[in-house]
Design a protein around this motif. Structure first.
Motif, PDB file in Angstrom:
ATOM      1  N   CYS A  29     -15.647   1.553   2.379  1.00 17.56           N
ATOM      2  CA  CYS A  29     -15.553   2.349   1.151  1.00 17.56           C
ATOM      3  C   CYS A  29     -16.247   1.645  -0.018  1.00 17.56           C
ATOM      4  N   ARG A  58     -10.195  -5.180   3.961  1.00 21.06           N
ATOM      5  CA  ARG A  58      -9.945  -4.699   5.317  1.00 21.06           C
ATOM      6  C   ARG A  58     -11.088  -3.767   5.754  1.00 21.06           C
ATOM      7  N   ILE A 110     -11.499   8.835   6.515  1.00 26.61           N
ATOM      8  CA  ILE A 110     -12.150   8.767   5.205  1.00 26.61           C
ATOM      9  C   ILE A 110     -13.650   9.008   5.337  1.00 26.61           C
ATOM     10  N   GLU A 114      -7.831   5.667  10.371  1.00 30.01           N
ATOM     11  CA  GLU A 114      -7.970   5.701   8.912  1.00 30.01           C
ATOM     12  C   GLU A 114      -9.433   5.715   8.501  1.00 30.01           C
ATOM     13  N   LEU A 115     -10.238   4.829   9.096  1.00 28.00           N
ATOM     14  CA  LEU A 115     -11.647   4.755   8.724  1.00 28.00           C
ATOM     15  C   LEU A 115     -12.378   6.046   9.093  1.00 28.00           C
ATOM     16  N   ALA A 174      -6.418  -3.552  -0.174  1.00 28.83           N
ATOM     17  CA  ALA A 174      -7.175  -2.824   0.842  1.00 28.83           C
ATOM     18  C   ALA A 174      -8.646  -3.201   0.957  1.00 28.83           C
ATOM     19  N   HIS A 175      -9.268  -3.699  -0.121  1.00 28.99           N
ATOM     20  CA  HIS A 175     -10.730  -3.815  -0.135  1.00 28.99           C
ATOM     21  C   HIS A 175     -11.295  -4.772   0.902  1.00 28.99           C
ATOM     22  N   THR A 216     -11.532  -0.550   6.473  1.00 27.20           N
ATOM     23  CA  THR A 216     -11.782   0.684   5.731  1.00 27.20           C
ATOM     24  C   THR A 216     -12.220   0.380   4.297  1.00 27.20           C
ATOM     25  N   GLY A 217     -11.584  -0.612   3.682  1.00 25.06           N
ATOM     26  CA  GLY A 217     -11.936  -0.980   2.314  1.00 25.06           C
ATOM     27  C   GLY A 217     -13.360  -1.474   2.187  1.00 25.06           C
ATOM     28  N   TYR A 256      -9.178   2.680  -1.758  1.00 25.74           N
ATOM     29  CA  TYR A 256      -9.508   1.660  -0.767  1.00 25.74           C
ATOM     30  C   TYR A 256     -10.212   0.444  -1.380  1.00 25.74           C
ATOM     31  N   GLY A 313       0.795  -1.225   0.000  1.00 27.95           N
ATOM     32  CA  GLY A 313       0.000   0.000   0.000  1.00 27.95           C
ATOM     33  C   GLY A 313       0.822   1.268   0.000  1.00 27.95           C
TER      34      GLY A 313
END
Length: 471
Positions: free
Chosen positions: A452, A446, A418, A414-415, A443-444, A448-449, A438, A30
């Motif tokens: 998003c 996790r 965003i 992070e979450l 990342a997707h 946050t991902g 994300y 990342g």
């Protein structure tokens, strides 16, 4: 990551592009920018394409017949599967996995490619404001489970590997198992000139293969959760699933290209890229519990080569001496077999070695995990084990539900960050562009991902957003 370190990594990967594990690590980092990944992807894909032989590919010369061609292939695979089921109903044994240990070996060896499932379509998501790409973007979002951990393909496979206790085996795989994942990740970051290759790759990947149907059936039979594999049978269907969407996308984008001949040639290239690296069929054909057991014992030798006493000797060598070098472990196993401490092809309870590692009073009880013992058990039993004894000979594994703890209390913010950016931004394009990073392969799946992905679906595919909560 400091700029100097990034540049060194790029230079190093360029020079060692045949090390597929390093390529996969690079694309899943990342900290490396999309621009750097795009440059590496282009370089790597061109190298791969140079070695392709695609002129003989079985591809319909009349493009209007593409759907009929795929439908015929689908019917053929289903007919082959029905023939398989008829054989099984007549009493034939499993064709892929003779025991649980072999199924474990298969899952270990396909893990690298399953952990980047759908990644080849990530670059297409950047064209979200062009309706011609909507079908491909929908496929990608559904591979991501529409942002739900219980449906996200990578989450599902990771959960399976975790629950079966196989995660540390994946770390010990040879480089060849990372070839196909490296290709898929390169397509994920490929520049626009590779759009036809991505479409061709996707067209091939979304077909229904016989091995998927049989794998799903035999894993269920062995008591292994096959949801990940069953999901690919249902959502990839030719009627309204990913195979159908792939054809629609192909036809739409084909109509937009001026140079039709060049487009089709590139489609064939992408189609053929599916055959690079080890396929599931090849992995199944070459399953070898002997080698996997030796790997397990070599790993144990690293910590067990100084703790045995010197009273017990085999061929005038102490156990500590045998275990002093991992290279001698294989010979030591042959000695144990020769001395009847391991009786291959018999009930493992007849083997002294098995009693030592499985019985509570055994001197090596607790040294091997439940998963390792299952593999060793099936290796010793071999063809002697009968399905009637399947429940009795399956080692009980502790079930770990990843979804219970996947949201960390040690959040780095992070979450929240965003979320704040999305809620404070009124412009849709700006929202989408903030979400896109994300949805990347690293990342997707996790926390946050996943969030998003859900917002991306809400903004651009509201009908899928409704489906998300009713499935």
């Amino acid at each position: 990551m400091p700029v100097a370190v990034k540049n060194k990594l790029l230079e190093w990967v360029d020079k060692n592009h045949q090390n597929y594990f390093d390529l996969v690590t690079f694309f899943l980092n990342g900290e490396v920018s999309i621009q750097e990944k795009e440059r590496k992807a282009s370089y790597f894909l061109k190298k791969e394409i140079q070695s392709l032989t695609y002129n003989s590919i079985d591809f319909p010369p009349d493009i209007s017949k593409i759907q009929d061609w795929i439908l015929e292939n689908n019917k053929f695979q289903c007919a082959e599967y029905q023939a398989y089921l008829e054989k099984r109903n007549r009493g034939a044994g499993r064709e892929y996995f003779k025991n649980v240990g072999q199924a474990f070996e298969f899952l270990i060896k396909v893990a690298p490619v399953k952990r980047v499932d759908g990644s080849w379509l990530f670059s297409i998501v950047h064209y979200w404001n062009d309706s011609v790409f909507r079908d491909l973007i929908q496929i990608y979002l559904e591979e991501l489970g529409l942002g739900l951990a219980t449906s996200n393909h990578v989450c599902l496979f990771d959960d399976l590997i975790l629950n079966l206790g196989l995660e540390h085996f994946v770390l010990d795989l040879e480089d060849e198992y990372y070839h196909q994942p490296a290709i898929q990740l390169a397509l994920a970051y490929a520049p626009p000139e590779f759009i036809p290759e991505i479409i061709g790759f996707n067209l091939a990947y979304e077909q229904l293969p016989l091995h998927l149907l049989i794998t799903n059936y035999e894993l269920q039979e062995l008591g292994i959760d096959s949801k990940y594999f069953n999901l690919h049978i249902t959502i990839d269907n030719i009627d309204n699933g990913h195979a159908h969407l792939s054809i629609k996308a192909f036809e739409k984008i084909y109509s937009k290209f001026n140079d039709k001949k060049s487009f089709i040639e590139k489609i064939k290239i992408g189609f053929t890229l599916n055959d690079k690296g080890l396929s599931s069929r090849q992995i199944i054909k070459n399953l070898n519990l002997d080698a996997l057991v030796i790997k397990i014992l070599k790993r144990k030798a690293l910590i067990g080569n100084v703790i045995h006493n010197d009273k017990c000797k085999f061929n005038n060598k102490t156990i500590n001496s045998w275990l002093a070098s991992p290279d001698s472990v294989e010979e030591f196993v042959e000695v144990l077999i020769d001395k009847k401490w391991i009786k291959l092809g018999c009930d493992p309870e007849e083997s002294r070695f098995w009693k030592l590692i499985n019985q509570e009073e055994g001197k090596m009880f607790g040294v091997f995990t439940a998963t390792e013992k299952q593999i060793i058990y099936d290796w010793i039993a071999g063809e002697s084990a009968q399905d009637a004894d399947l429940n009795a000979r399956r080692i009980q594994l502790d079930h770990k539900d990843k979804n219970n703890y996947m949201f960390s209390f040690l959040s780095d913010g992070e979450l929240e960050d965003i979320q704040h950016q999305i809620y404070e931004t009124g412009n849709l394009a700006m929202k989408i562009n903030k979400l896109l990073p994300y949805l990347a392969p690293h990342a997707h799946h996790r926390e946050t991902g996943l969030w998003c992905t859900q917002r991306f679906v809400d903004f651009l595919f509201p009908f899928l957003s409704h489906q998300k909560f009713t499935s």
